[in-house]
Write an enzyme that holds these catalytic residues in place. Structure first.
Site, PDB file in Angstrom:
ATOM      1  N   ASP A  48      -1.377  -6.161  -0.898  1.00 46.12           N
ATOM      2  CA  ASP A  48      -1.055  -5.446   0.805  1.00 46.12           C
ATOM      3  C   ASP A  48      -2.778  -4.646   1.021  1.00 46.12           C
ATOM      4  OD1 ASP A  48      -0.281  -4.775   3.615  1.00 46.12           O
ATOM      5  OD2 ASP A  48       1.168  -3.318   2.208  1.00 46.12           O
ATOM      6  N   GLU A  96      -1.329  -6.020   8.419  1.00 51.60           N
ATOM      7  CA  GLU A  96      -0.043  -5.214   9.894  1.00 51.60           C
ATOM      8  C   GLU A  96      -1.270  -5.715  10.918  1.00 51.60           C
ATOM      9  OE1 GLU A  96      -0.274  -0.936   9.371  1.00 51.60           O
ATOM     10  OE2 GLU A  96       0.682  -1.181   6.867  1.00 51.60           O
ATOM     11  N   GLU A 140       9.190  -4.507   9.994  1.00 49.30           N
ATOM     12  CA  GLU A 140       9.814  -3.032   9.312  1.00 49.30           C
ATOM     13  C   GLU A 140      10.073  -2.018  10.610  1.00 49.30           C
ATOM     14  OE1 GLU A 140       7.059  -1.165   7.404  1.00 49.30           O
ATOM     15  OE2 GLU A 140       7.794   0.767   7.006  1.00 49.30           O
ATOM     16  N   ASP A 194       0.899  -0.798   0.157  1.00 47.26           N
ATOM     17  CA  ASP A 194      -0.360  -0.116   0.104  1.00 47.26           C
ATOM     18  C   ASP A 194       0.898   1.353   0.175  1.00 47.26           C
ATOM     19  OD1 ASP A 194       0.929  -0.403   2.739  1.00 47.26           O
ATOM     20  OD2 ASP A 194      -1.109   0.308   3.785  1.00 47.26           O
ATOM     21  N   SER A 195       2.005   0.981   0.276  1.00 51.47           N
ATOM     22  CA  SER A 195       3.237   1.887   0.154  1.00 51.47           C
ATOM     23  C   SER A 195       2.888   2.594  -1.641  1.00 51.47           C
ATOM     24  CB  SER A 195       4.689   1.878  -0.254  1.00 51.47           C
ATOM     25  OG  SER A 195       4.787   0.258  -0.768  1.00 51.47           O
ATOM     26  N   LYS A 209      -1.386  -9.336   2.908  1.00 52.35           N
ATOM     27  CA  LYS A 209      -0.253  -8.939   4.150  1.00 52.35           C
ATOM     28  C   LYS A 209      -1.220  -8.436   4.607  1.00 52.35           C
ATOM     29  CE  LYS A 209       3.090  -5.253   3.735  1.00 52.35           C
ATOM     30  NZ  LYS A 209       2.495  -4.648   4.797  1.00 52.35           N
TER      31      LYS A 209
END
Ligand code: KIV
Length: 279
Positions: free
Chosen positions: A84, A115, A182, A44-45, A113
């Site tokens: 993501d 978080e 991270e 999502d960057s 993925k």
């Protein structure tokens, strides 16, 4: 079947270290696939790198699925695609999270993925039970940037380290196939790597993880502004592209482009010295 599978990626733990990158479009995904990289993350960057947002928070499911499908079309031989899950696509309810995870696989991803640590265990179990492989992500979790007080190294206190160890073990027990760490100190990343059964993937977590991941735009020199300490630039594509644009503009203005070798043969029906006319 691709040369890399989720099972093979998981089994690589403790063996040859692997290198992964983010990818957001067909063109770069195809290059990663041809280079034989095991895995690309449609992070999502992309909110920052591709869409110009200030953070990952505005990124939507539709944007993620659009880019994931493009990346999946470029990775047909080797490379696994992980989608993501964006902010609010999995935090509101288990049902919504499971459905959105499934939409990534329908768009062509091999896994998703998300978080968070122990608080995601129930959703991860539900995904795995549904056939959706999940990559965990702890440490600096950018979707929580407002709670974390900025993009900072995590695990600075003994309590924080112990919490991250507990979270990693909870993700492992819930069935993730890998865990992104991270921006964590290297000794903590080593302790986590030795405590879980699945590969750890370092994004600024030092050399002891099973795998290393870099954001494509950072490693290729396409990022503007601040570049984090852990990034190594393997190319300066930004400078190369700017130089190409300037040369192109100069050659067009000086009449050097197009040259005869870039022009198709004429029909002979029109005079080239005057504009074509009807009739
Ligand atoms: O969005 C992203 O690119 C990520 C990686 C940095 C792990 O989450």
């Amino acid at each position: 079947m691709k040369s890399w599978t989720i099972t093979k990626f998981k089994a690589a733990k403790g063996g040859q270290k692997t290198a992964c990158v983010t990818a957001y479009d067909y063109a770069f995904a195809r290059l990663a696939d041809e280079a034989g990289l095991p895995l690309v993350l449609v992070g999502d960057s992309l909110g920052m790198t591709m869409l110009g947002y200030a953070s990952t928070l505005p990124v939507t499911m539709e944007e993620m699925l659009h880019h994931t499908a493009a990346v999946a079309r470029g990775t047909v031989k080797n490379t696994l695609v992980v989608g993501d899950m964006p902010f609010l696509s999995y935090q509101v309810s288990l049902e919504e999270g499971l459905r959105n995870a499934g939409r990534f696989l329908q768009a062509g991803a091999d896994a998703v993925k998300l978080e968070g640590g122990a608080c995601r265990a129930e959703l991860i179990r539900a995904c795995v039970a549904t056939g959706i492989p999940v990559m965990g992500h702890i440490g600096l979790t950018p979707q929580s940037v407002n709670l974390l007080g900025g993009f900072k190294v995590q695990g600075k206190t003994r309590e924080a380290c112990e919490q991250l160890l507990r979270d990693a073990k909870a993700l492992d027990a819930a069935g993730v196939f890998s865990i992104v760490l991270e921006c964590t100190p290297p000794d903590l990343a080593k302790a986590i790597t030795e405590s879980v059964s699945v590969p750890t993937i370092s994004v600024g977590a030092g050399p002891h993880c099973d795998s290393q991941m870099l954001v494509l735009h950072d490693m290729l020199g396409l990022t503007e502004g601040h570049v984090p300490k852990f990034v190594k630039r393997y190319a300066e594509l930004g400078e190369t592209v700017k130089a190409a644009f300037s040369t192109f503009a100069r050659e067009v203005s000086e009449g050097q482009f197009p040259a005869p070798e870039q022009v198709y043969p004429p029909t002979g029906f029109f005079s080239e010295s005057s504009p074509a006319s009807d009739g």
